[in-house]
Write a protein that holds these residues in place. Structure first.
Motif, PDB file in Angstrom:
ATOM      1  N   GLY A  49       0.860  -1.164   0.057  1.00  0.00           N
ATOM      2  CA  GLY A  49       0.198  -0.017   0.062  1.00  0.00           C
ATOM      3  C   GLY A  49       0.932   1.251   0.007  1.00  0.00           C
ATOM      4  O   GLY A  49       0.359   2.156  -0.583  1.00  0.00           O
ATOM      5  N   MET A  50       1.857   1.209   0.604  1.00  0.00           N
ATOM      6  CA  MET A  50       2.839   2.433   0.928  1.00  0.00           C
ATOM      7  C   MET A  50       3.356   2.801  -0.615  1.00  0.00           C
ATOM      8  O   MET A  50       3.639   4.126  -0.670  1.00  0.00           O
ATOM      9  CB  MET A  50       3.968   2.190   1.940  1.00  0.00           C
ATOM     10  CG  MET A  50       4.437   3.284   2.342  1.00  0.00           C
ATOM     11  SD  MET A  50       2.961   4.422   3.331  1.00  0.00           S
ATOM     12  CE  MET A  50       2.604   3.473   4.566  1.00  0.00           C
ATOM     13  N   THR A  51       3.679   1.849  -1.374  1.00  0.00           N
ATOM     14  CA  THR A  51       4.263   2.321  -2.821  1.00  0.00           C
ATOM     15  C   THR A  51       3.307   3.304  -3.415  1.00  0.00           C
ATOM     16  O   THR A  51       3.427   4.047  -4.421  1.00  0.00           O
ATOM     17  CB  THR A  51       4.789   1.078  -3.805  1.00  0.00           C
ATOM     18  OG1 THR A  51       5.116   1.600  -4.703  1.00  0.00           O
ATOM     19  CG2 THR A  51       3.562   0.178  -3.711  1.00  0.00           C
ATOM     20  N   VAL A  52       1.964   2.790  -3.281  1.00  0.00           N
ATOM     21  CA  VAL A  52       0.875   3.486  -3.941  1.00  0.00           C
ATOM     22  C   VAL A  52       0.649   4.911  -3.433  1.00  0.00           C
ATOM     23  O   VAL A  52       0.561   5.959  -3.998  1.00  0.00           O
ATOM     24  CB  VAL A  52      -0.485   2.797  -4.053  1.00  0.00           C
ATOM     25  CG1 VAL A  52      -1.708   3.661  -4.568  1.00  0.00           C
ATOM     26  CG2 VAL A  52      -0.316   1.595  -4.782  1.00  0.00           C
ATOM     27  N   LEU A  53       0.578   4.959  -2.238  1.00  0.00           N
ATOM     28  CA  LEU A  53       0.479   6.255  -1.290  1.00  0.00           C
ATOM     29  C   LEU A  53       1.542   7.350  -1.518  1.00  0.00           C
ATOM     30  O   LEU A  53       1.476   8.314  -1.942  1.00  0.00           O
ATOM     31  CB  LEU A  53       0.102   6.077   0.173  1.00  0.00           C
ATOM     32  CG  LEU A  53       0.058   7.339   1.009  1.00  0.00           C
ATOM     33  CD1 LEU A  53      -1.175   7.040   2.114  1.00  0.00           C
ATOM     34  CD2 LEU A  53       1.210   7.840   1.503  1.00  0.00           C
ATOM     35  N   GLY A  67       3.192  11.672   7.225  1.00  0.00           N
ATOM     36  CA  GLY A  67       2.963  11.040   8.412  1.00  0.00           C
ATOM     37  C   GLY A  67       1.913  10.129   8.842  1.00  0.00           C
ATOM     38  O   GLY A  67       1.431   9.823   8.114  1.00  0.00           O
ATOM     39  N   CYS A  68       2.490   9.173   9.878  1.00  0.00           N
ATOM     40  CA  CYS A  68       1.612   7.977  10.217  1.00  0.00           C
ATOM     41  C   CYS A  68       1.620   7.881  11.701  1.00  0.00           C
ATOM     42  O   CYS A  68       2.738   7.895  12.429  1.00  0.00           O
ATOM     43  CB  CYS A  68       2.198   6.928   9.455  1.00  0.00           C
ATOM     44  SG  CYS A  68       3.533   5.867   9.993  1.00  0.00           S
ATOM     45  N   ALA A  75       7.822   1.509   9.136  1.00  0.00           N
ATOM     46  CA  ALA A  75       9.048   0.996   8.494  1.00  0.00           C
ATOM     47  C   ALA A  75       8.833   1.202   7.030  1.00  0.00           C
ATOM     48  O   ALA A  75       9.731   1.460   6.211  1.00  0.00           O
ATOM     49  CB  ALA A  75       9.051  -0.516   8.665  1.00  0.00           C
ATOM     50  N   ALA A  76       7.614   0.899   6.569  1.00  0.00           N
ATOM     51  CA  ALA A  76       7.296   0.903   5.026  1.00  0.00           C
ATOM     52  C   ALA A  76       7.254   2.465   4.919  1.00  0.00           C
ATOM     53  O   ALA A  76       7.850   2.831   3.557  1.00  0.00           O
ATOM     54  CB  ALA A  76       6.043   0.473   4.572  1.00  0.00           C
ATOM     55  N   LEU A  77       6.567   3.432   5.423  1.00  0.00           N
ATOM     56  CA  LEU A  77       6.403   4.755   5.198  1.00  0.00           C
ATOM     57  C   LEU A  77       7.822   5.426   4.729  1.00  0.00           C
ATOM     58  O   LEU A  77       8.347   6.236   4.234  1.00  0.00           O
ATOM     59  CB  LEU A  77       5.709   5.577   6.039  1.00  0.00           C
ATOM     60  CG  LEU A  77       5.532   7.083   6.017  1.00  0.00           C
ATOM     61  CD1 LEU A  77       4.946   7.298   4.775  1.00  0.00           C
ATOM     62  CD2 LEU A  77       5.047   7.521   7.301  1.00  0.00           C
ATOM     63  N   SER A  78       8.769   5.005   6.145  1.00  0.00           N
ATOM     64  CA  SER A  78      10.144   5.556   6.167  1.00  0.00           C
ATOM     65  C   SER A  78      10.866   5.021   5.055  1.00  0.00           C
ATOM     66  O   SER A  78      11.842   5.948   4.217  1.00  0.00           O
ATOM     67  CB  SER A  78      10.671   5.335   7.437  1.00  0.00           C
ATOM     68  OG  SER A  78      10.793   4.022   7.742  1.00  0.00           O
ATOM     69  N   ALA A  79      10.824   4.051   4.649  1.00  0.00           N
ATOM     70  CA  ALA A  79      11.766   3.308   3.697  1.00  0.00           C
ATOM     71  C   ALA A  79      11.312   4.246   1.977  1.00  0.00           C
ATOM     72  O   ALA A  79      12.173   4.479   1.394  1.00  0.00           O
ATOM     73  CB  ALA A  79      11.387   1.910   3.453  1.00  0.00           C
ATOM     74  N   TYR A  80       9.841   4.067   1.790  1.00  0.00           N
ATOM     75  CA  TYR A  80       9.462   4.808   0.666  1.00  0.00           C
ATOM     76  C   TYR A  80       9.493   6.058   0.667  1.00  0.00           C
ATOM     77  O   TYR A  80      10.185   6.710  -0.326  1.00  0.00           O
ATOM     78  CB  TYR A  80       8.071   4.340   0.276  1.00  0.00           C
ATOM     79  CG  TYR A  80       7.961   2.972  -0.175  1.00  0.00           C
ATOM     80  CD1 TYR A  80       7.787   2.591  -1.412  1.00  0.00           C
ATOM     81  CD2 TYR A  80       7.814   1.882   0.681  1.00  0.00           C
ATOM     82  CE1 TYR A  80       7.747   1.323  -2.040  1.00  0.00           C
ATOM     83  CE2 TYR A  80       7.538   0.616   0.332  1.00  0.00           C
ATOM     84  CZ  TYR A  80       7.744   0.101  -1.149  1.00  0.00           C
ATOM     85  OH  TYR A  80       7.576  -0.890  -1.480  1.00  0.00           O
ATOM     86  N   TYR A  92       0.846  14.894   4.822  1.00  0.00           N
ATOM     87  CA  TYR A  92       0.086  13.864   4.263  1.00  0.00           C
ATOM     88  C   TYR A  92      -0.282  12.890   5.120  1.00  0.00           C
ATOM     89  O   TYR A  92       0.610  11.951   5.669  1.00  0.00           O
ATOM     90  CB  TYR A  92       0.484  13.592   2.837  1.00  0.00           C
ATOM     91  CG  TYR A  92      -0.455  13.092   2.206  1.00  0.00           C
ATOM     92  CD1 TYR A  92      -1.416  13.784   1.243  1.00  0.00           C
ATOM     93  CD2 TYR A  92      -0.476  11.668   1.903  1.00  0.00           C
ATOM     94  CE1 TYR A  92      -2.211  13.109   0.513  1.00  0.00           C
ATOM     95  CE2 TYR A  92      -1.352  10.863   0.913  1.00  0.00           C
ATOM     96  CZ  TYR A  92      -2.143  11.741   0.354  1.00  0.00           C
ATOM     97  OH  TYR A  92      -3.381  11.142  -0.612  1.00  0.00           O
ATOM     98  N   LEU A  93      -1.527  12.495   5.456  1.00  0.00           N
ATOM     99  CA  LEU A  93      -1.672  11.310   5.967  1.00  0.00           C
ATOM    100  C   LEU A  93      -1.524   9.900   5.609  1.00  0.00           C
ATOM    101  O   LEU A  93      -2.155   9.623   4.535  1.00  0.00           O
ATOM    102  CB  LEU A  93      -3.192  11.376   6.656  1.00  0.00           C
ATOM    103  CG  LEU A  93      -3.487  10.265   7.748  1.00  0.00           C
ATOM    104  CD1 LEU A  93      -2.765  10.658   9.037  1.00  0.00           C
ATOM    105  CD2 LEU A  93      -5.190  10.463   8.191  1.00  0.00           C
ATOM    106  N   ALA A  94      -0.738   8.895   6.167  1.00  0.00           N
ATOM    107  CA  ALA A  94      -0.452   7.798   5.395  1.00  0.00           C
ATOM    108  C   ALA A  94      -1.242   6.527   5.985  1.00  0.00           C
ATOM    109  O   ALA A  94      -0.808   5.486   5.697  1.00  0.00           O
ATOM    110  CB  ALA A  94       0.971   7.666   5.566  1.00  0.00           C
ATOM    111  N   ASN A  95      -2.029   6.697   7.098  1.00  0.00           N
ATOM    112  CA  ASN A  95      -2.526   5.571   7.621  1.00  0.00           C
ATOM    113  C   ASN A  95      -3.769   4.887   6.912  1.00  0.00           C
ATOM    114  O   ASN A  95      -4.249   5.595   6.001  1.00  0.00           O
ATOM    115  CB  ASN A  95      -3.176   5.833   9.079  1.00  0.00           C
ATOM    116  CG  ASN A  95      -2.050   6.074  10.228  1.00  0.00           C
ATOM    117  OD1 ASN A  95      -1.511   6.921  10.456  1.00  0.00           O
ATOM    118  ND2 ASN A  95      -1.703   4.759  10.350  1.00  0.00           N
TER     119      ASN A  95
END
Length: 529
Positions: free
Chosen positions: A210-214, A234-235, A243-248, A304-307
């Protein structure tokens, strides 16, 4: 019974901001069209896949990368589109309410959730066979961006995004593991049991899908000609989302801000966003408290909200369902069992399966099971009440820490998915989930506690004869077992209070002496020598 307390060793890095104001009302989900869209005939479809990677006889120039190569072979425009709609539509709301994906919006006008809707009529101009062949043609390639398990299905995800805006770490394409020994020896002779290892991904969890899309959409919004003023993403997280958000974000050069509940995630999960350069705030609250704070902050600042309140993530997560169909050569399994916390993933799986059914790639959808830890089981309680009234709860500590959520954002989405598939909700105690995880490990897996929850649900449904021995079952593994090594250490050391640790297998201390070693081996291999 807390999963770990190792985060405290890094507390000097983090601060504890105070809550500011009350949280806005929760949002609701969106239901796919009930009417089946008929597919165009094969004759009406193009003879070649419109988005298939252009084949070349020669290797690209040495000074050209795969993104530049893709730009030289642009995908023909297909007239496909997607947008946000309320989920579910408000009874007295505007039936035409919709928002562009380029708008920064998380809720409908009535305060409900939003869902990404696709132009199904446009997609249905091409036959199910066409889409199957197109997706299959992209598997395992490096052609940008189709080598990703998510972006190989770009037309079903974000059809209008420019490939140059996509932020991908070639996620997805995860293993579908045949759990032969577990099914044969421990589940009454199940010979068609499979585990979808979504945790075999870049950051070790399904959240990458999901994070690649967001993050790709945020990348699009920040770049010309849109140039939206987004300072960061942010999340709130129980570990894997951060982990996913920070990597992407690191790959895209976008600042990431992470709210984590202090002392409630594993050290392996904590170090990932720190290593990727995110701003990490460790808060003296639980996940639900972190979620309230991040919603307040993103309402005030250009973050931007990533949850999973943001439905863009579900568009990536649904590709795991399509991938399962591909791996079975487009045959539909009978059951899919998914661990449930914030409950977006169970809906994402439904959405992926249902989209394929509506567009003629398959003729049915599997029955879904949502598995919850008994210490964090608001959906299970709701299900057992006959869906009469949902009651949020304060989630208790659980080894399945990523699903330790008492007030899930996507509860309405989950209900839609379960009702539409004649689905079931099951729970697992701490001992049940840890035993199931450990027994699976003894058959060749290295499962996380959340997979243990799903496996424990399977054991119960087999005992109840709800699931038959000859049915094809897929258990979704959401994270890599290495992220939760401390829980495994505690289990095999039999250090968990009030738990028998039935399958504990501690190392044997032996003198460095041939006779002593032989004594141990003869005892261990008694009857096998």
């Amino acid at each position: 019974m807390a999963a770990t307390a190792h985060a405290s060793s890094m507390s000097f890095l983090l601060s504890h901001p105070q809550p500011r104001s009350a949280t806005p009302a929760a949002h609701l989900p969106l239901r796919p069209a009930a009417r089946r869209v008929r597919c165009a005939t094969d004759a009406a479809a193009p003879t070649a896949p419109p988005a298939a990677a252009a084949s070349t006889k020669h290797r690209r120039a040495a000074d050209e990368n795969i993104r530049e190569e893709a730009a030289r072979h642009p995908t023909p425009k297909q007239g496909l589109s997607a947008w946000y709609e309320p989920f579910p539509p408000a009874p007295n709301g505007d039936p035409n309410e919709r928002y562009s994906l380029d708008e920064i919006v998380y809720r409908s006008s009535s305060g409900g959730l939003l869902d990404v809707r696709h132009d199904m009529e446009a997609l249905a101009r091409f036959s199910g066979a066409y889409w199957r062949d197109l997706f299959d043609s992209r598997v395992g390639r490096t052609t940008w961006p189709y080598g990703s398990g998510v972006w190989s299905k770009k037309e079903f995800v974000l059809p209008e995004i420019d490939p140059d805006h996509i932020v991908s770490l070639f996620e997805g394409n995860s293993n579908l593991f045949w759990a032969e020994r577990l099914g044969r020896d421990h589940l009454g002779g199940m010979n068609d049991l499979w585990v979808k290892h979504c945790g075999i991904s870049h950051t070790g969890s399904f959240k990458d899908l999901g994070m690649t899309v967001l993050v790709s959409q945020v990348n699009r919004l920040r770049r010309a000609p849109l140039s939206r003023p987004i300072a960061g993403v942010g999340c709130a997280s129980t570990g894997d989302t951060s982990a996913a958000l920070s990597a992407y974000c690191a790959a895209a050069g976008i600042p990431a801000i992470v709210f984590l509940p202090a002392n409630r995630i594993s050290l392996e999960q904590l170090i990932q966003p720190i290593a990727n350069g995110a701003t990490v705030l460790s808060l003296d609250t639980d996940f639900d408290g972190c979620m309230r704070l991040i919603r307040e902050v993103t309402a005030e600042l250009p973050i931007y909200l990533a949850n999973s309140l943001n439905s863009l993530r579900l568009e990536g997560q649904k590709t795991a369902a399509i991938e399962i169909l591909q791996q079975f050569d487009w045959e539909v399994p009978d059951w899919v069992i998914v661990p449930g916390g914030n409950l977006g993933n169970i809906y994402a799986f439904y959405k992926g399966f249902e989209m394929c059914r509506v567009l003629g790639l398959v003729d049915r959808v599997p029955r879904l099971v949502c598995a919850q830890a008994a210490n964090a089981n608001p959906l299970y309680s709701y299900y057992k009440s006959g869906w009469t009234e949902f009651q949020p709860q304060v989630a208790k500590p659980t080894f399945a820490s990523a699903i330790q959520i008492g007030d899930p954002v996507s509860v309405d989405r989950a209900v839609v998915a379960l009702k539409a598939t004649n689905g079931i909700v099951e729970e697992a105690t701490e001992e049940e989930l840890m035993n199931a995880m450990s027994l699976a490990d003894r058959t060749g897996m290295f499962a996380c506690p959340h997979t243990g929850v799903a496996l424990a649900a399977l054991f119960k449904l087999r005992d109840q004869r709800v699931i038959g021995s000859n049915e094809r079952v897929v258990v979704v593994s959401t994270a890599h077992g290495l992220k939760f090594s401390q829980s495994k250490i505690d289990y095999h050391d039999s250090k968990i209070e009030d738990m028998a640790c039935k399958y504990a297998n501690p190392p044997v201390s032996v003198k460095a002496d041939f006779g002593a070693v032989m004594d141990v081996l003869k005892k261990r291999l008694k009857g096998k020598l």
